[in-house]
Design a protein around this motif. Sequence first.
Motif, PDB file in Angstrom:
ATOM      1  N   GLY A  90      -1.774  -3.704  26.199  1.00  0.00           N
ATOM      2  CA  GLY A  90      -2.436  -2.445  25.852  1.00  0.00           C
ATOM      3  C   GLY A  90      -2.562  -1.514  27.042  1.00  0.00           C
ATOM      4  O   GLY A  90      -2.322  -0.301  26.926  1.00  0.00           O
ATOM      5  N   VAL A  91      -2.927  -2.071  28.201  1.00  0.00           N
ATOM      6  CA  VAL A  91      -3.019  -1.273  29.436  1.00  0.00           C
ATOM      7  C   VAL A  91      -1.669  -0.649  29.756  1.00  0.00           C
ATOM      8  O   VAL A  91      -1.580   0.544  30.086  1.00  0.00           O
ATOM      9  N   SER A  92      -0.610  -1.434  29.647  1.00  0.00           N
ATOM     10  CA  SER A  92       0.742  -0.968  29.981  1.00  0.00           C
ATOM     11  C   SER A  92       1.190   0.161  29.051  1.00  0.00           C
ATOM     12  O   SER A  92       1.797   1.136  29.499  1.00  0.00           O
ATOM     13  N   ILE A  93       0.889   0.027  27.753  1.00  0.00           N
ATOM     14  CA  ILE A  93       1.243   1.086  26.798  1.00  0.00           C
ATOM     15  C   ILE A  93       0.512   2.374  27.146  1.00  0.00           C
ATOM     16  O   ILE A  93       1.107   3.459  27.164  1.00  0.00           O
ATOM     17  N   SER A  94      -0.780   2.266  27.453  1.00  0.00           N
ATOM     18  CA  SER A  94      -1.558   3.471  27.773  1.00  0.00           C
ATOM     19  C   SER A  94      -1.090   4.109  29.079  1.00  0.00           C
ATOM     20  O   SER A  94      -1.066   5.341  29.197  1.00  0.00           O
ATOM     21  N   ILE A 152       4.594  -6.732  35.227  1.00  0.00           N
ATOM     22  CA  ILE A 152       5.738  -7.335  34.525  1.00  0.00           C
ATOM     23  C   ILE A 152       6.121  -6.501  33.307  1.00  0.00           C
ATOM     24  O   ILE A 152       7.294  -6.194  33.095  1.00  0.00           O
ATOM     25  N   PHE A 153       5.121  -6.111  32.493  1.00  0.00           N
ATOM     26  CA  PHE A 153       5.400  -5.307  31.300  1.00  0.00           C
ATOM     27  C   PHE A 153       6.054  -3.974  31.668  1.00  0.00           C
ATOM     28  O   PHE A 153       6.994  -3.532  31.004  1.00  0.00           O
ATOM     29  N   LEU A 154       5.551  -3.335  32.739  1.00  0.00           N
ATOM     30  CA  LEU A 154       6.118  -2.044  33.151  1.00  0.00           C
ATOM     31  C   LEU A 154       7.520  -2.236  33.738  1.00  0.00           C
ATOM     32  O   LEU A 154       8.413  -1.409  33.518  1.00  0.00           O
ATOM     33  N   TRP A 155       7.728  -3.332  34.461  1.00  0.00           N
ATOM     34  CA  TRP A 155       9.036  -3.613  35.063  1.00  0.00           C
ATOM     35  C   TRP A 155      10.082  -3.931  34.001  1.00  0.00           C
ATOM     36  O   TRP A 155      11.242  -3.521  34.101  1.00  0.00           O
ATOM     37  N   LEU A 156       9.683  -4.662  32.950  1.00  0.00           N
ATOM     38  CA  LEU A 156      10.615  -5.017  31.876  1.00  0.00           C
ATOM     39  C   LEU A 156      11.108  -3.772  31.118  1.00  0.00           C
ATOM     40  O   LEU A 156      12.181  -3.786  30.522  1.00  0.00           O
ATOM     41  N   ASP A 157      10.304  -2.729  31.137  1.00  0.00           N
ATOM     42  CA  ASP A 157      10.708  -1.423  30.597  1.00  0.00           C
ATOM     43  C   ASP A 157      11.132  -1.478  29.119  1.00  0.00           C
ATOM     44  O   ASP A 157      12.097  -0.840  28.724  1.00  0.00           O
ATOM     45  N   SER A 200       5.475  14.473  22.586  1.00  0.00           N
ATOM     46  CA  SER A 200       5.356  14.948  21.208  1.00  0.00           C
ATOM     47  C   SER A 200       4.141  14.284  20.565  1.00  0.00           C
ATOM     48  O   SER A 200       3.414  13.528  21.210  1.00  0.00           O
ATOM     49  N   TRP A 201       3.918  14.555  19.267  1.00  0.00           N
ATOM     50  CA  TRP A 201       2.752  14.004  18.557  1.00  0.00           C
ATOM     51  C   TRP A 201       2.733  12.475  18.578  1.00  0.00           C
ATOM     52  O   TRP A 201       1.663  11.867  18.516  1.00  0.00           O
ATOM     53  N   SER A 202       3.923  11.855  18.688  1.00  0.00           N
ATOM     54  CA  SER A 202       3.987  10.389  18.667  1.00  0.00           C
ATOM     55  C   SER A 202       3.270   9.769  19.865  1.00  0.00           C
ATOM     56  O   SER A 202       2.790   8.628  19.792  1.00  0.00           O
ATOM     57  N   ASP A 203       3.170  10.515  20.976  1.00  0.00           N
ATOM     58  CA  ASP A 203       2.455  10.004  22.150  1.00  0.00           C
ATOM     59  C   ASP A 203       0.983   9.741  21.830  1.00  0.00           C
ATOM     60  O   ASP A 203       0.385   8.780  22.333  1.00  0.00           O
ATOM     61  N   TYR A 204       0.399  10.606  20.989  1.00  0.00           N
ATOM     62  CA  TYR A 204      -1.005  10.431  20.603  1.00  0.00           C
ATOM     63  C   TYR A 204      -1.192   9.144  19.797  1.00  0.00           C
ATOM     64  O   TYR A 204      -2.171   8.414  19.991  1.00  0.00           O
ATOM     65  N   MET A 205      -0.235   8.869  18.922  1.00  0.00           N
ATOM     66  CA  MET A 205      -0.288   7.632  18.133  1.00  0.00           C
ATOM     67  C   MET A 205      -0.149   6.412  19.047  1.00  0.00           C
ATOM     68  O   MET A 205      -0.873   5.425  18.903  1.00  0.00           O
ATOM     69  N   LEU A 206       0.766   6.516  20.010  1.00  0.00           N
ATOM     70  CA  LEU A 206       1.040   5.377  20.895  1.00  0.00           C
ATOM     71  C   LEU A 206      -0.139   5.065  21.815  1.00  0.00           C
ATOM     72  O   LEU A 206      -0.448   3.890  22.045  1.00  0.00           O
ATOM     73  N   ILE A 237      -4.914   1.696  23.183  1.00  0.00           N
ATOM     74  CA  ILE A 237      -6.368   1.523  23.311  1.00  0.00           C
ATOM     75  C   ILE A 237      -6.867   0.441  22.351  1.00  0.00           C
ATOM     76  O   ILE A 237      -7.705  -0.394  22.708  1.00  0.00           O
ATOM     77  N   VAL A 238      -6.332   0.454  21.121  1.00  0.00           N
ATOM     78  CA  VAL A 238      -6.715  -0.558  20.121  1.00  0.00           C
ATOM     79  C   VAL A 238      -6.329  -1.955  20.611  1.00  0.00           C
ATOM     80  O   VAL A 238      -7.121  -2.902  20.526  1.00  0.00           O
ATOM     81  N   ILE A 239      -5.121  -2.074  21.151  1.00  0.00           N
ATOM     82  CA  ILE A 239      -4.647  -3.372  21.669  1.00  0.00           C
ATOM     83  C   ILE A 239      -5.518  -3.836  22.829  1.00  0.00           C
ATOM     84  O   ILE A 239      -5.866  -5.020  22.936  1.00  0.00           O
ATOM     85  N   MET A 240      -5.918  -2.907  23.709  1.00  0.00           N
ATOM     86  CA  MET A 240      -6.828  -3.253  24.805  1.00  0.00           C
ATOM     87  C   MET A 240      -8.160  -3.773  24.267  1.00  0.00           C
ATOM     88  O   MET A 240      -8.713  -4.753  24.776  1.00  0.00           O
ATOM     89  N   GLY A 241      -8.688  -3.114  23.230  1.00  0.00           N
ATOM     90  CA  GLY A 241      -9.946  -3.543  22.628  1.00  0.00           C
ATOM     91  C   GLY A 241      -9.838  -4.941  22.040  1.00  0.00           C
ATOM     92  O   GLY A 241     -10.724  -5.778  22.226  1.00  0.00           O
ATOM     93  N   LEU A 242      -8.726  -5.200  21.343  1.00  0.00           N
ATOM     94  CA  LEU A 242      -8.488  -6.528  20.765  1.00  0.00           C
ATOM     95  C   LEU A 242      -8.391  -7.583  21.862  1.00  0.00           C
ATOM     96  O   LEU A 242      -9.045  -8.632  21.795  1.00  0.00           O
TER      97      LEU A 242
END
Length: 207
Positions: A19-23, A89-94, A102-108, A113-118
């Motif tokens: 989740g951190v890596s996605i954000s 590792i997650f950022l390096w694996l790319d 675009s609007w999809s960035d807001y969804m991502l 954030i949801v994944i971080m909370g979980l």
Amino acid sequence: MLAVRWGVFLIGITVFSLGVSISINMQHLGIHPWDVLNVALFEKLGLSIGSWAIIISILLIGVSWVLDKSYIKLGTFFNAVLVGLLVDIFLWLDFLPVASRSWSDYMLIIVGIVIMGLGGGIYNAANVGSGPRDGFMLSISDKLQASVGKVRIITETFVLLVGLLLGGPVFLFTFVFTFIQSPIFQFTYGKIRSKLQYLETRHQHSA
């Protein structure tokens, strides 16, 4: 049961780091205050984002150790190292989606954030040690006889200001992070904790 708890802890840490890596990949929309600081230090001084997360976590453990050792357990040290390592590792694996502006960035970023909370709820429910940040804020709260909420607000505001002064990515989602993440954290923490307690009770009865 100890093996089960450590298994749950490792799953939670991995999910949280994802989740951190996605954000971080969507950082132009704003990220969590602690990650703002990590990204700012990375951009100013080098190393990696995960390395700064580890360095800051170890410093926080040091302060907590002096103030109140009760919040420091073996899991606290694993947390300090594994989150930073897995984020790198997650950022390096790319393989994670990158910003398209675009609007999809807001969804991502909401997904991140949801994944971080979980993940946060899962690894905390394992009860093998508070995270370095949580232990730090709890020990400060005990020492000053102040509410944890107040200490968290003051601490994260200070961290955010330092990150902002260093040029870190502070935008809209930096300020709404907690409102999305906290309820998911609380719900997941409660569910996983009660499930583990149920399994522990069954294990004791069968022993």
